[in-house]
Design a protein around this motif. Structure first.
Motif, PDB file in Angstrom:
ATOM      1  N   PHE A   1      -3.598 -10.798  -5.050  1.00 15.19           N
ATOM      2  CA  PHE A   1      -2.265 -11.530  -4.844  1.00 15.19           C
ATOM      3  C   PHE A   1      -1.008 -10.642  -4.898  1.00 15.19           C
ATOM      4  O   PHE A   1      -1.167  -9.504  -5.466  1.00 15.19           O
ATOM      5  N   VAL A   2      -0.084 -11.273  -4.423  1.00 16.68           N
ATOM      6  CA  VAL A   2       1.198 -10.511  -4.162  1.00 16.68           C
ATOM      7  C   VAL A   2       2.541 -11.365  -4.569  1.00 16.68           C
ATOM      8  O   VAL A   2       2.465 -12.530  -4.157  1.00 16.68           O
ATOM      9  N   VAL A   3       3.149 -10.894  -5.377  1.00 14.80           N
ATOM     10  CA  VAL A   3       4.739 -11.745  -5.955  1.00 14.80           C
ATOM     11  C   VAL A   3       5.871 -10.962  -5.435  1.00 14.80           C
ATOM     12  O   VAL A   3       5.774  -9.526  -5.454  1.00 14.80           O
ATOM     13  N   CYS A   4       6.606 -11.655  -4.792  1.00 18.20           N
ATOM     14  CA  CYS A   4       8.019 -10.974  -4.436  1.00 18.20           C
ATOM     15  C   CYS A   4       8.976 -11.602  -5.436  1.00 18.20           C
ATOM     16  O   CYS A   4       9.178 -13.058  -5.119  1.00 18.20           O
TER      17      CYS A   4
ATOM     18  N   GLY B   1       0.280  -3.356  -9.672  1.00 15.68           N
ATOM     19  CA  GLY B   1       1.311  -2.519  -9.506  1.00 15.68           C
ATOM     20  C   GLY B   1       2.516  -3.018  -9.039  1.00 15.68           C
ATOM     21  O   GLY B   1       2.596  -4.322  -8.434  1.00 15.68           O
ATOM     22  N   VAL B   2       3.632  -2.421  -9.322  1.00 20.98           N
ATOM     23  CA  VAL B   2       4.889  -2.890  -9.425  1.00 20.98           C
ATOM     24  C   VAL B   2       5.759  -1.804  -8.571  1.00 20.98           C
ATOM     25  O   VAL B   2       5.744  -0.585  -8.767  1.00 20.98           O
ATOM     26  N   TYR B   3       6.530  -2.304  -7.330  1.00 20.84           N
ATOM     27  CA  TYR B   3       7.460  -1.398  -6.725  1.00 20.84           C
ATOM     28  C   TYR B   3       9.047  -2.194  -6.841  1.00 20.84           C
ATOM     29  O   TYR B   3       8.887  -3.450  -6.350  1.00 20.84           O
ATOM     30  N   LEU B   4       9.869  -1.486  -7.359  1.00 25.86           N
ATOM     31  CA  LEU B   4      11.179  -2.081  -7.804  1.00 25.86           C
ATOM     32  C   LEU B   4      12.017  -1.765  -6.386  1.00 25.86           C
ATOM     33  O   LEU B   4      12.185  -0.652  -6.131  1.00 25.86           O
TER      34      LEU B   4
ATOM     35  N   THR C   1      13.052  -0.438   3.633  1.00 30.11           N
ATOM     36  CA  THR C   1      13.541  -1.857   3.967  1.00 30.11           C
ATOM     37  C   THR C   1      12.444  -2.688   4.792  1.00 30.11           C
ATOM     38  O   THR C   1      12.811  -3.780   5.304  1.00 30.11           O
ATOM     39  N   ASN C   2      11.381  -2.136   4.884  1.00 30.17           N
ATOM     40  CA  ASN C   2      10.283  -2.900   5.651  1.00 30.17           C
ATOM     41  C   ASN C   2       9.400  -3.443   4.490  1.00 30.17           C
ATOM     42  O   ASN C   2       8.977  -2.688   3.538  1.00 30.17           O
ATOM     43  N   VAL C   3       9.161  -4.534   4.474  1.00 31.28           N
ATOM     44  CA  VAL C   3       8.557  -5.415   3.361  1.00 31.28           C
ATOM     45  C   VAL C   3       7.168  -4.974   3.225  1.00 31.28           C
ATOM     46  O   VAL C   3       6.413  -4.935   2.196  1.00 31.28           O
ATOM     47  N   ILE C   4       6.592  -4.759   4.556  1.00 31.63           N
ATOM     48  CA  ILE C   4       5.098  -4.200   4.420  1.00 31.63           C
ATOM     49  C   ILE C   4       5.093  -2.869   3.688  1.00 31.63           C
ATOM     50  O   ILE C   4       4.031  -2.840   2.684  1.00 31.63           O
ATOM     51  N   ARG C   5       5.881  -1.941   3.955  1.00 26.47           N
ATOM     52  CA  ARG C   5       6.017  -0.748   3.004  1.00 26.47           C
ATOM     53  C   ARG C   5       6.116  -0.871   1.511  1.00 26.47           C
ATOM     54  O   ARG C   5       5.572  -0.349   0.735  1.00 26.47           O
ATOM     55  N   CYS C   6       7.059  -1.787   1.354  1.00 29.11           N
ATOM     56  CA  CYS C   6       7.402  -2.188  -0.043  1.00 29.11           C
ATOM     57  C   CYS C   6       5.962  -2.646  -0.917  1.00 29.11           C
ATOM     58  O   CYS C   6       5.617  -2.429  -1.941  1.00 29.11           O
TER      59      CYS C   6
ATOM     60  N   ASP D   1       3.067  -2.166   0.253  1.00 27.51           N
ATOM     61  CA  ASP D   1       1.817  -1.038   0.121  1.00 27.51           C
ATOM     62  C   ASP D   1       2.214  -0.197  -0.977  1.00 27.51           C
ATOM     63  O   ASP D   1       1.272   0.294  -1.683  1.00 27.51           O
ATOM     64  N   ARG D   2       3.480  -0.107  -1.396  1.00 23.08           N
ATOM     65  CA  ARG D   2       3.663   0.746  -2.525  1.00 23.08           C
ATOM     66  C   ARG D   2       3.291   0.118  -3.950  1.00 23.08           C
ATOM     67  O   ARG D   2       2.970   0.925  -4.728  1.00 23.08           O
ATOM     68  N   ALA D   3       3.486  -1.341  -3.883  1.00 23.46           N
ATOM     69  CA  ALA D   3       2.889  -2.027  -5.164  1.00 23.46           C
ATOM     70  C   ALA D   3       1.409  -1.881  -5.141  1.00 23.46           C
ATOM     71  O   ALA D   3       0.640  -1.816  -6.250  1.00 23.46           O
ATOM     72  N   ARG D   4       0.727  -1.955  -3.966  1.00 20.75           N
ATOM     73  CA  ARG D   4      -0.574  -1.858  -3.909  1.00 20.75           C
ATOM     74  C   ARG D   4      -1.158  -0.313  -4.268  1.00 20.75           C
ATOM     75  O   ARG D   4      -2.051  -0.413  -5.130  1.00 20.75           O
ATOM     76  N   ILE D   5      -0.574   0.640  -3.659  1.00 28.25           N
ATOM     77  CA  ILE D   5      -0.623   1.867  -4.257  1.00 28.25           C
ATOM     78  C   ILE D   5      -0.560   2.100  -5.938  1.00 28.25           C
ATOM     79  O   ILE D   5      -1.630   2.585  -6.451  1.00 28.25           O
ATOM     80  N   ALA D   6       0.486   1.729  -6.467  1.00 22.95           N
ATOM     81  CA  ALA D   6       0.663   1.584  -7.840  1.00 22.95           C
ATOM     82  C   ALA D   6      -0.666   0.793  -8.563  1.00 22.95           C
ATOM     83  O   ALA D   6      -1.048   1.271  -9.535  1.00 22.95           O
ATOM     84  N   CYS D   7      -1.057  -0.214  -8.025  1.00 26.83           N
ATOM     85  CA  CYS D   7      -1.967  -1.096  -8.677  1.00 26.83           C
ATOM     86  C   CYS D   7      -3.279  -0.255  -8.460  1.00 26.83           C
ATOM     87  O   CYS D   7      -4.066  -0.122  -9.573  1.00 26.83           O
ATOM     88  N   ALA D   8      -3.636   0.304  -7.467  1.00 27.08           N
ATOM     89  CA  ALA D   8      -5.011   1.026  -7.006  1.00 27.08           C
ATOM     90  C   ALA D   8      -5.166   2.285  -8.040  1.00 27.08           C
ATOM     91  O   ALA D   8      -6.153   2.744  -8.674  1.00 27.08           O
ATOM     92  N   SER D   9      -3.815   2.806  -8.482  1.00 27.82           N
ATOM     93  CA  SER D   9      -3.894   4.088  -9.189  1.00 27.82           C
ATOM     94  C   SER D   9      -4.585   3.981 -10.565  1.00 27.82           C
ATOM     95  O   SER D   9      -4.750   4.675 -11.336  1.00 27.82           O
TER      96      SER D   9
END
Length: 519
Positions: A90-93, A124-127, A133-138, A140-148
């Motif tokens: 799940f993803v939340v903005c 995983g949280v990306y602030l 400015t690309n939402v997909i990359r934002c 992805d950063r949250a996903r990477i934090a979660c996977a870690s």
């Protein structure tokens, strides 16, 4: 069409949340219109042990759980963008400032839903800071934090930081450079030897990969395999490996090289979704005019959890083509016994985790003993991987485990180097006619209970058991159990030595049969 209509058509069918494309569109609009100083957080949530929940309670209960989690997220992140991306992701903005309390509240409510399975929510949280400015990359950063923090049960959430940014850069390098790496053969095939425990001869190789970039150096499989699977690029790598291996061994076979023993090639679940493995293998085998029995395909146990009926059908098609299929990592997942019941494999590779703590306690030894006996009685050949010591090797051999692989035998290296190492170690390569014989021999369960246990040695419940063969008119023993060794120890002329027994049998000239004289 207004936003409300778009929303209705862009919901996840199961949970009613936004689907991935709708989330990307709406979140992109939010950050495009954001004022300087706006606070947005992208939160990627993953349910640890959800697969085990499905395995224990069924997919219908799993779907109910996902709907309950969706309701919790809607409630806690009221008026925020909430999406189900896939499975239990799940993803939340959110523009709320108290991100951590919200995550902990979701975790608390999800915990109340669990039954006997320990459900762990990871976040995983990306602030958002305006840098990306690309939402997909934002996301992805949250996903990477979660996977870690996966499998780290003492950590509930992780914020994306510079260290994880380096991981993202490596990930992008893998995606951007795969085609070039394959074209220029920067991705090389390494081979790890497999030996037959009864003879010590090399009876196979496993094909593994190393990405050796001229600028970045070696990129190891644990860095790039998961990335290629995530982005559905893994089939490009696996097709490359299949052709490289088949072409190499076709040349070896035609040259009559004895090192051309069978090779196992690893497959990903994603491969089955993108290409027709059976047809592709047949095309390669026809192209290079090489025997099918030189190649085996390995599938990890975890690959069987999604769309099992389809995977079962594909495995059957491959085996019907005359190509053997191995199950890798037996014992590393939650449903191994069901997998053995429901799938047809030629060989099962026993996960190296069973060998952890081998010298500390006997638990792993007990499990291995019964696992090998069970597998043989189900008609599966057996291979133990991750063998690092002589003690482990000898123990597995005593159980009748057929094949052994691990650093004790040899590490993955280029093929020529691997052949040279095996020759220097004094290991012969198994011949084709011997292979068929030993394969049949290997299915014998040496650990079956003995109904005559009351007449056997006090040290063992087993009857004296030995496997002997005649080769070049001479007897030799491939295997003896402890009870047989006890008899050797008691025999006046054997001096406790198996070699002495072999010499007595081979030099016996008259009288009863060569084995009966020993008794």
């Amino acid at each position: 069409m207004d936003k409300r209509e778009i929303f209705k058509e862009s919901r996840d069918e199961l949970t009613g949340l936004l689907d991935k494309p709708a989330f990307y569109e709406w979140a992109q609009e939010l950050i495009d219109d954001a004022d300087e100083g706006s606070n947005y957080a992208f939160i990627f949530l993953d349910m640890e042990n959800f697969k085990q929940f499905n395995a224990n309670y069924g997919f219908e209960k799993g779907d109910d759980l996902l709907k309950d989690i969706a309701h919790i997220l809607r409630t806690v992140f009221d008026s925020q963008l909430v999406s189900r991306f896939s499975g239990d992701h799940f993803v939340v903005c959110s523009d709320i400032t108290q991100v951590v309390p919200a995550i902990l509240e979701v975790k608390k409510q999800v915990k109340s839903l669990q039954q006997d399975i320990n459900l762990e929510l990871k976040a995983g949280v990306y602030l958002y800071d305006g840098e990306v400015t690309n939402v997909i990359r934002c996301t992805d950063r949250a996903r990477i934090a979660c996977a870690s923090i996966k499998k780290k049960y003492d950590i509930d959430y992780k914020f994306y930081d510079a260290e994880l940014g380096g991981h993202l850069a490596r990930k992008q390098f893998i995606i951007d450079n795969l085609v070039e790496a394959l074209a220029n053969k920067y991705i090389q095939i390494y081979y790890q030897p497999i030996v037959r425990s009864l003879t010590g001869e090399v009876c196979g190789w496993e094909a593994l990969v190393r990405w050796i970039d001229p600028n970045k150096g070696t990129v190891y499989p644990n860095e790039f395999i998961s990335v290629l699977e995530e982005y559905h690029l893994i089939h490009k790598l696996d097709c490359y490996v299949m052709e490289e291996v088949i072409s190499t061994f076709a040349k070896m076979e035609k040259a009559g090289m004895r090192e051309a023993v069978p090779v196992s090639i690893n497959l990903s679940r994603i491969d089955f979704e993108i290409i027709d493995i059976a047809s592709y293998m047949n095309e390669l085998l026809d192209k290079y005019q090489v025997k099918k029995e030189l190649f085996h395909l390995e599938i990890t146990e975890s690959a069987l959890t999604k769309n099992p009926e389809f995977i079962r059908e594909q495995i059957s098609r491959i085996r019907n083509c005359g190509i053997k299929v191995w199950m890798d990592d037996f014992g590393s997942g939650y449903s191994s016994l069901n997998v053995l019941k429901n799938y047809e494999f030629d060989l099962v590779k026993i996960d190296m985790e069973f060998l952890r703590g081998f010298d500390v306690n006997d638990n792993g030894k007990i499990i291995l003993k019964h696992a090998i006996s069970m597998l043989k009685n189900l008609g599966f050949h057996t291979l133990a991987e991750g063998v690092e010591t002589k003690e482990q090797y000898d123990f597995l051999r005593s159980l009748g485990c057929e094949l052994i692989q691990g650093y004790y035998i040899g590490r993955p290296v280029p093929l020529e180097e691997g052949c040279e190492q095996m020759h220097l170690a004094g290991r012969d390569f198994e011949k084709l006619d011997e292979r068929h014989f030993y394969n049949k021999l290997g299915l014998i369960d040496l650990l079956k209970q003995n109904p005559l246990r009351h007449v056997t040695s006090q040290k063992s419940d087993a009857l004296p058991l030995a496997i002997g063969i005649v080769k070049n008119k001479k007897w030799s023993f491939l295997y003896i159990n402890d009870a047989f060794q006890e008899i050797i120890d008691l025999h006046p002329n054997a001096q406790g030595s198996l070699e002495s027994v072999e010499e007595m049998i081979n030099t016996y000239k008259s009288g009863p049969g060569p084995l009966s004289m020993f008794w």
